[in-house]
Design a protein around this motif. Structure first.
Motif, mmCIF file in Angstrom:
data_model
loop_
_atom_site.group_PDB
_atom_site.id
_atom_site.type_symbol
_atom_site.label_atom_id
_atom_site.label_comp_id
_atom_site.label_asym_id
_atom_site.label_seq_id
_atom_site.Cartn_x
_atom_site.Cartn_y
_atom_site.Cartn_z
ATOM 1 N N SER A 178 0.866 -1.175 0.000
ATOM 2 C CA SER A 178 0.000 0.000 0.000
ATOM 3 C C SER A 178 0.906 1.228 0.000
ATOM 4 C CB SER A 178 -0.879 -0.040 1.257
ATOM 5 O OG SER A 178 -1.628 1.124 1.349
ATOM 6 N N PHE A 179 1.065 1.844 -1.157
ATOM 7 C CA PHE A 179 2.070 2.900 -1.349
ATOM 8 C C PHE A 179 1.538 4.238 -0.860
ATOM 9 C CE2 PHE A 179 4.641 5.988 -3.605
ATOM 10 C CZ PHE A 179 5.905 5.420 -3.580
ATOM 11 N N LYS A 180 2.284 4.883 0.043
ATOM 12 C CA LYS A 180 1.935 6.216 0.568
ATOM 13 C C LYS A 180 2.787 7.244 -0.161
ATOM 14 C CE LYS A 180 -0.834 4.654 3.752
ATOM 15 N NZ LYS A 180 -2.277 4.868 3.648
ATOM 16 N N ARG A 194 13.612 10.261 -1.955
ATOM 17 C CA ARG A 194 12.565 11.136 -1.410
ATOM 18 C C ARG A 194 13.022 11.863 -0.149
ATOM 19 N NH1 ARG A 194 8.033 6.809 -1.319
ATOM 20 N NH2 ARG A 194 9.565 5.423 -2.258
ATOM 21 N N GLU A 218 11.182 -2.939 1.879
ATOM 22 C CA GLU A 218 9.876 -3.607 1.891
ATOM 23 C C GLU A 218 9.694 -4.382 0.581
ATOM 24 O OE1 GLU A 218 6.540 -0.963 2.168
ATOM 25 O OE2 GLU A 218 5.187 -2.533 2.834
ATOM 26 N N TYR A 219 10.304 -3.877 -0.505
ATOM 27 C CA TYR A 219 10.159 -4.568 -1.785
ATOM 28 C C TYR A 219 11.488 -4.686 -2.536
ATOM 29 C CZ TYR A 219 9.095 0.394 -2.649
ATOM 30 O OH TYR A 219 9.094 1.761 -2.655
ATOM 31 N N LEU A 237 9.592 8.251 4.585
ATOM 32 C CA LEU A 237 8.722 7.189 5.095
ATOM 33 C C LEU A 237 9.515 6.071 5.757
ATOM 34 C CD1 LEU A 237 5.706 5.701 3.320
ATOM 35 C CD2 LEU A 237 7.619 4.155 3.735
ATOM 36 N N ALA A 273 9.047 2.156 6.533
ATOM 37 C CA ALA A 273 8.233 0.946 6.308
ATOM 38 C C ALA A 273 8.823 -0.170 7.167
ATOM 39 C CB ALA A 273 8.204 0.599 4.825
ATOM 40 N N LEU A 290 4.689 3.627 8.797
ATOM 41 C CA LEU A 290 3.709 2.553 8.618
ATOM 42 C C LEU A 290 3.778 1.650 9.844
ATOM 43 C CD1 LEU A 290 4.340 1.705 4.827
ATOM 44 C CD2 LEU A 290 2.824 3.432 5.836
HETATM 45 N N1 LIG Z 1 4.455 1.460 1.466
HETATM 46 C C1 LIG Z 1 5.307 2.358 0.974
HETATM 47 N N2 LIG Z 1 4.866 3.538 0.488
HETATM 48 C C2 LIG Z 1 5.725 4.444 0.000
HETATM 49 N N3 LIG Z 1 7.054 4.271 -0.017
HETATM 50 C C3 LIG Z 1 7.532 3.116 0.476
HETATM 51 N N4 LIG Z 1 8.792 2.660 0.631
HETATM 52 C C4 LIG Z 1 8.729 1.445 1.179
HETATM 53 N N5 LIG Z 1 7.469 1.085 1.421
HETATM 54 C C5 LIG Z 1 6.705 2.129 0.991
#
Ligand SMILES: Nc1ncnc2[nH]cnc12
Ligand SMILES: O=P(O)(O)OC[C@H]1O[C@H](OP(=O)(O)OP(=O)(O)O)[C@H](O)[C@@H]1O
Length: 200
Positions: free
Chosen positions: A48-50, A89, A126-127, A151, A153, A181
């Protein structure tokens, strides 16, 4: 010293101490929270990207975010000597914060992008996985720094940045992010004082 005491009191979280109080402050943070767009299943299914860029689209909200970040740094670590920002970012908010505080901005970049001698550390996201680097001369021995990112995560990036800064002789006074998060418990990955403006 203040950071040390706060850290002892609240372990790795300093939110309770650094939370800006008063109606105005709460309204700023409420508005910032509403402006952060969410994109389900980006860049991979299950994520779920913020999106911090949705805040940057509105100068007034962006300015309020920068003001909140500056207030927190001034309150928690008045002796800070550099802002360390994480690619990419973290650069967007790290550079204006460093200017506002009138202290150097130090970039931590992904592998192979910084010229000259660098120190590096690898980490998991996270990815995915990646390698962070900083220029050898960019952090001085004993320099007190705030690490800033958009952010938190899994906390892998922030932990790697803490490890890199520490290995270079810097002292991490505060790890600060715009968005945390909570479900991922990223702040448990590192032991330095931590603060987040918005929590999901
Ligand atoms: N869920 C997420 N949203 C935005 N940036 C991220 N970087 C790592 N996880 C993220
Ligand atoms: O807490 P973590 O699980 O480590 O994830 C958080 C990090 O992931 C994102 O950066 P990303 O590596 O996607 O780079 P970008 O800022 O260049 O998009 C984000 O900006 C943080 O730096």
């Amino acid at each position: 010293m203040v950071c040390f005491i706060i850290k002892k009191l609240f372990s790795h979280r300093v939110n309770q101490r650094t939370q800006v109080t008063g109606t105005m402050a709460d309204e700023r943070i409420e508005e910032i929270t509403k402006k952060i767009a969410t994109y389900p299943d980006f860049p991979k299914p299950g994520i779920s990207f913020k999106d911090i860029f949705s805040v940057l689209l509105e100068p007034r909200v962006f300015r309020n975010l920068m003001a909140v970040l500056e207030e927190r740094v001034r309150r928690v670590c008045p002796g800070v000597q550099a802002v360390v920002g994480l690619e990419s970012r973290g650069f967007l908010i790290g550079t204006p914060l460093a200017l506002a505080l009138d202290i150097p901005f130090v970039p931590i970049r992904k592998k192979g992008k910084l010229p000259g001698k660098v120190k590096q550390v690898s980490y998991t996201l996270e990815y995915g996985t990646d390698v962070f680097e900083a220029q050898e001369s960019s952090i001085k021995k004993g320099q007190k720094v705030v690490i800033l990112d958009d952010l938190l995560a899994t906390g892998g990036s922030m932990k790697a940045a803490c490890d890199l800064v520490t290995a270079m002789g810097g002292e991490v006074l505060l790890c600060l992010v715009c968005i945390e998060l909570l479900d991922l418990k990223g702040c448990e990955k590192f032991s330095h004082p931590f603060d987040a403006v918005v929590k999901f």
